[in-house]
Design an enzyme around this catalytic site. Structure first.
Site, PDB file in Angstrom:
ATOM      1  CG  ASP A  25      -8.791 -17.387 -14.209  1.00 55.91           C
ATOM      2  OD1 ASP A  25      -8.097 -17.685 -13.160  1.00 55.91           O
ATOM      3  OD2 ASP A  25     -10.236 -17.292 -14.031  1.00 55.91           O
ATOM      4  CG  ASP A  47      -4.677 -13.361 -13.667  1.00 54.69           C
ATOM      5  OD1 ASP A  47      -4.955 -14.263 -14.423  1.00 54.69           O
ATOM      6  OD2 ASP A  47      -4.211 -13.325 -12.621  1.00 54.69           O
ATOM      7  CG  HIS A  63      -4.132 -15.932  -7.014  1.00 50.62           C
ATOM      8  ND1 HIS A  63      -3.449 -16.470  -7.972  1.00 50.62           N
ATOM      9  CD2 HIS A  63      -5.320 -16.028  -7.275  1.00 50.62           C
ATOM     10  CE1 HIS A  63      -4.290 -16.635  -9.083  1.00 50.62           C
ATOM     11  NE2 HIS A  63      -5.323 -16.555  -8.625  1.00 50.62           N
ATOM     12  CG  ASP A  64      -6.604 -19.506  -6.927  1.00 52.30           C
ATOM     13  OD1 ASP A  64      -7.133 -18.648  -6.386  1.00 52.30           O
ATOM     14  OD2 ASP A  64      -6.807 -19.810  -8.241  1.00 52.30           O
ATOM     15  CG  ASP A 104      -1.823   0.960   1.267  1.00 48.38           C
ATOM     16  OD1 ASP A 104      -2.040   1.678   0.217  1.00 48.38           O
ATOM     17  OD2 ASP A 104      -2.439   1.404   2.646  1.00 48.38           O
ATOM     18  CD  GLU A 157      -6.527 -21.269 -12.737  1.00 45.39           C
ATOM     19  OE1 GLU A 157      -6.732 -21.264 -11.377  1.00 45.39           O
ATOM     20  OE2 GLU A 157      -7.248 -20.409 -13.190  1.00 45.39           O
ATOM     21  CG  ASP A 176      -6.451   2.437   0.177  1.00 44.65           C
ATOM     22  OD1 ASP A 176      -5.260   1.803   0.185  1.00 44.65           O
ATOM     23  OD2 ASP A 176      -7.013   2.724  -1.066  1.00 44.65           O
ATOM     24  CG  ASP A 184      -1.390   1.659  -3.818  1.00 48.23           C
ATOM     25  OD1 ASP A 184      -0.082   1.609  -4.122  1.00 48.23           O
ATOM     26  OD2 ASP A 184      -1.762   2.333  -2.772  1.00 48.23           O
TER      27      ASP A 184
END
Length: 574
Positions: free
Chosen positions: A204, A103, A326-327, A20, A257, A30, A34
């Site tokens: 994806d 992605d 991330h999965d 961030d 993927e 926040d 980013d």
């Protein structure tokens, strides 16, 4: 000439959890990562040795599935920054000789995408961009398919008077690849980003995009309808068209993927002569201790892992090599040891990845040995898949304690907690309130604590990346299994990488027990454990006590040996 994407290491960034940056007018931030935050960390990525960054989605999105529900493919979500920020990221990365891949999520869009909103009108030219069907004559759903996120795969739209197909969340309607206009739209999206300087795409669920038929699926306890759309011939035709008309005109690459893909199917997608994908992600090597996908555990056996590695290393022309994304749960928590041997097991797993054949993918935080999140209750979970699974398990009367055990270990949120940069409040990720909880071990496991420690997990990753960069056998050599222990008393696997008479032997002990010299081990390893020297010790993760000095491979020890066969040039020894 070797392709550049075979030579480099990919670093995956999950942008909302990476870094961030301070907000407008000097506000502290926040709690949401980013693009300016990514730019501020490019030197760290370069220092690691990575030459490619894969960015998880940063497009505008209602966030039903953390950005994988895209409402505009040609824009940046304001939470991440602006298109000018994105242009600056591409430029600043290029200055450091780092390329960017995006992605590409094209099985579905968001239901808030302009195409879908227009398609709700039966007379719209966009109607056939999606898969709309009326109810059956008896009023039931168009077919019996179920969503991969659980529940029916059809959602009724009152304005339209019909149902639309969604293989994932109901806010992720599937595109219709029987419509040539959809394929042309995707081509334009590819060109838009490639013209900006992007060097490729991670695609994806790319083996699910084409639905051959909408007939009822086989009745199973898992996802129904899968056989009607997984790895279909129409899917291959679409990928070949995208390659021919767009991708081959740029210096870029694609990695797909591919859900539940078999080895034969994988070859059809990514072997070079097929001209579809350049490589793909499969999942079998992360499921040797799972009964159903990644959710229900069973006992880990190292020899099963070696068998799966052998299958894919020798079954595909080129592999996408990864242990985290991330999965997936954090690999130290999955196959390693979070306790006494946390550091050593993190290094062992790094050794595994960088001694396999293929392009290595490192997920943010993997290089410092980040672990699964220290969840204490379901109220800390954000992942829609995990929450839906909990509801399904509850419905079929799986006890709460068992549901919690399984889902705590397998939730995608484990990989999505903020990057642990320092021991400062907010883990150096944010000065605001983080969008997802920060692991309580950030004061111990963080980048700043490891940066200047030569024995750290981070610096071990750097050594491995440098070793691979300077070694043709580790990049392109053959893969040959040499030894696999069995049972709880022997968690050792050994394999060789060989090219032009140069051989690297990797020995990895996936257990808390030392392993002594055994029949069946390769000669170079036996010699090392006897104090003899037919092979050179290149690396061990066990420090001064490792490398065979005790006559055994220590608990969670990984070591790499090098030897030259025949008359190979001695000056090339590492």
């Amino acid at each position: 000439m070797n392709k550049w994407w075979k030579e480099r290491v990919v670093y995956q960034i999950y942008p909302r959890s990476f870094q961030d940056s301070p907000g407008i007018n000097g506000s502290p931030g926040d709690g949401f990562g980013d693009i300016p935050g990514i730019i501020s960390r490019l030197d760290e990525i370069k220092d690691l040795g990575a030459g490619i960054i894969w960015l998880s989605p940063m497009y505008p999105s209602p966030d039903a599935d953390n950005g994988y529900d895209i409402s505009d493919y040609r824009a940046i979500d304001p939470r991440f920054g602006t298109m000018e920020d994105m242009d600056a990221l591409i430029t600043e990365a290029a200055r450091r000789d780092i390329r960017i891949i995006m992605d590409l999520v094209i099985n579905h869009t968001s239901d808030e995408h302009e195409w879908f909103q227009k398609s709700r009108d039966k007379n719209s030219p966009y109607r056939d961009y999606y898969i709309w069907r009326p109810a059956k004559p008896d009023g039931s759903l168009p077919n019996n398919w179920t969503s991969i996120f659980m529940g029916p795969a059809w959602e009724f739209d009152g304005q339209s008077g019909e149902y639309y197909l969604h293989l994932f969340h109901k806010k992720q309607p599937d595109l219709n690849y029987r419509n040539p206009k959809v394929v042309e739209e995707v081509k334009d999206i590819l060109r838009f980003w490639l013209d900006k300087g992007v060097a490729g795409f991670r695609c994806d669920v790319i083996n699910l995009i084409y639905k051959t038929t909408l007939d009822d699926g086989k009745k199973t306890i898992a996802v129904r309808g899968f056989e009607k759309y997984k790895s279909q011939e129409g899917n291959h035709a679409v990928l070949r068209e995208l390659r021919r008309d767009v991708l081959d005109k740029y210096d870029c690459f694609t990695v797909g993927e591919t859900a539940m893909v078999t080895l034969e199917e994988a070859g059809d997608f990514c072997n070079e002569a097929r001209k579809e994908l350049d490589m793909l992600f499969y999942f079998e090597h992360l499921e040797v201790d799972r009964r159903f996908a990644r959710y229900i555990p069973k006992k880990f056996h190292a020899e099963k892992l070696l068998a799966v590695l052998d299958k894919w290393q020798n079954g595909l022309e080129w592999n996408a090599v990864y242990l985290e994304n991330h999965d997936q749960p954090r690999i130290v928590s999955h196959y390693g040891d979070e306790g006494e041997y946390w550091e050593r097991s993190a290094k062992l797993l790094a050794t595994l990845e960088f001694t396999l054949r293929g392009t290595p993918f490192v997920y943010q935080g993997q290089e410092i040995g980040m672990t699964n999140f220290d969840f204490t209750g379901f109220d800390q979970l954000d992942d829609v898949e995990t929450l839906n699974l909990n509801a399904l398990m509850k419905k079929i009367h799986i006890p709460a304690s068992l549901r919690w055990k399984w889902l705590r270990e397998s939730s995608r949120d484990n990989a999505r907690t903020p990057m642990q940069w320092s021991a400062e409040p907010g883990a150096g990720f944010t000065a605001g309130k983080p969008w997802l909880g920060i692991n309580g071990n950030y004061k111990r496991i963080n980048y700043a604590a490891q940066k200047d420690d030569p024995g750290s997990v981070l610096n071990y990753y750097k050594k491995l990346i440098a070793l691979r960069a300077g070694s043709e056998p580790l990049k392109y050599g053959s893969f040959k299994p040499r030894y696999a222990g069995s049972g709880a008393s022997d968690g050792l696997i050994v394999y060789e990488r060989e090219l032009a008479g140069e051989v690297y032997t990797a020995a990895l002990n996936f257990s808390r027990k030392p392993v002594k010299r055994r029949a069946g081990m390769p000669a170079a390893l036996k010699d090392l454990l006897q104090g003899e020297g037919s092979g050179k010790l290149v690396l061990t993760n066990a420090g001064e006590e490792g490398g065979g000095k005790t006559g055994a491979i220590l608990p969670w020890e990984a070591l790499i040996l090098f030897e030259r066969l025949g008359n190979a040039d001695q000056d090339q020894r590492p």
